[in-house]
Enzyme design. Structure first.
Site, PDB file in Angstrom:
ATOM      1  N   ARG A  95       0.821  -1.222   0.000  1.00 57.38           N
ATOM      2  CA  ARG A  95       0.000   0.000   0.000  1.00 57.38           C
ATOM      3  C   ARG A  95       0.848   1.263   0.000  1.00 57.38           C
ATOM      4  NH1 ARG A  95      -3.619  -1.093   4.866  1.00 57.38           N
ATOM      5  NH2 ARG A  95      -2.501  -3.044   5.109  1.00 57.38           N
ATOM      6  N   GLU A 132       3.180 -11.070  14.134  1.00 64.17           N
ATOM      7  CA  GLU A 132       2.484 -11.748  15.242  1.00 64.17           C
ATOM      8  C   GLU A 132       2.980 -13.181  15.421  1.00 64.17           C
ATOM      9  OE1 GLU A 132      -1.459 -11.921  12.443  1.00 64.17           O
ATOM     10  OE2 GLU A 132      -1.590 -12.584  14.508  1.00 64.17           O
TER      11      GLU A 132
END
Ligand SMILES: O=P(O)(O)OC[C@H]1O[C@H](OP(=O)(O)OP(=O)(O)O)[C@H](O)[C@@H]1O
Ligand SMILES: Nc1ncnc2[nH]cnc12
Length: 207
Positions: A95, A132
């Protein structure tokens, strides 16, 4: 749900108008009646439970889809860096590319792309960063930036700062001069700016 996932993606949604309302305000974007940052904020859509349950995703596609809002977003990014003799705008996959390319064009600077592993064809350096579960990495061509180049690192969103921090390390390894980081959206409650050095960070809209 792992705790870190929730923390990275959870954002307040109460102050973001529904997208229908944002469409109504669009012709005023950038005018005295609706300052640029408010127009951008109004077009950032909260998507609950994406990409996982419990996550509120900040969707920037409505910003891109509206010509006036996309233009004033790129203009606002450019206003921050005009006159700073930026040689290269460093965009982060994926992005970040959306904003880095028009910003480079607006500044008359080169565009440098930092990509996820296995995408860059030429000789490259790599920096790992925490996710994560385990780690990911970002890569940079060795001839993309050089000693003394004044660069700005651009991404759509700052959350924990792990991604941008890894790019900062890539820039430093090439001896380039990091002038700062620019984001469209900052999730301030995650304190990413503290990780990057607060004075180095500018963002257009903060949640
Ligand atoms: O500050 P951080 O906690 O590191 O998170 C921010 C990063 O997360 C998103 O990218 P993502 O990895 O989802 O990739 P994408 O741009 O390809 O969707 C976003 O575009 C930033 O690059
Ligand atoms: N809440 C969020 N929305 C969009 N992109 C993200 N990247 C990390 N957290 C995010």
């Amino acid at each position: 749900m792992p705790r870190e996932t929730l923390e990275v993606f959870r954002t307040a949604s109460a102050d973001t108008p529904p997208i229908g309302q944002a469409v109504f305000f669009c012709p005023l974007a950038g005018s005295a009646k609706m300052p640029a940052m408010d127009a951008i904020r109004a077009r950032i859509r909260d998507v609950p439970d994406f990409p996982k349950k419990g996550i509120v995703f900040k969707d920037i596609t409505p910003v891109l889809q509206d010509a006036a809002t996309f233009k004033l977003t790129v203009d606002a990014l450019a206003d921050r860096w005009r006159g700073e003799r930026i040689a290269k705008v460093v965009g982060i996959e994926s992005r970040g590319f959306i904003f880095a390319a028009p910003l480079a064009y607006a500044l008359g600077a080169g565009l440098t792309i930092v990509r996820k592993p296995g995408k860059l064809p030429w000789e490259r350096i790599s920096e790992a960063y925490a996710l994560e579960y385990g780690q990911d990495a970002l890569e940079l061509h060795i001839d993309a930036i050089g000693p003394g180049d004044r660069v700005v690192v651009v991404d759509d969103l700052l959350a924990t700062g792990g991604t941008a921090e890894a790019v900062g390390r890539l820039v430093a390894r090439q001896g380039a001069q990091l002038c700062g980081y620019s984001f469209v959206v900052e999730l301030a409650f995650l304190n990413g700016r503290r990780r990057l050095g607060s004075e180095q960070v500018s963002s257009l809209v903060t949640f």
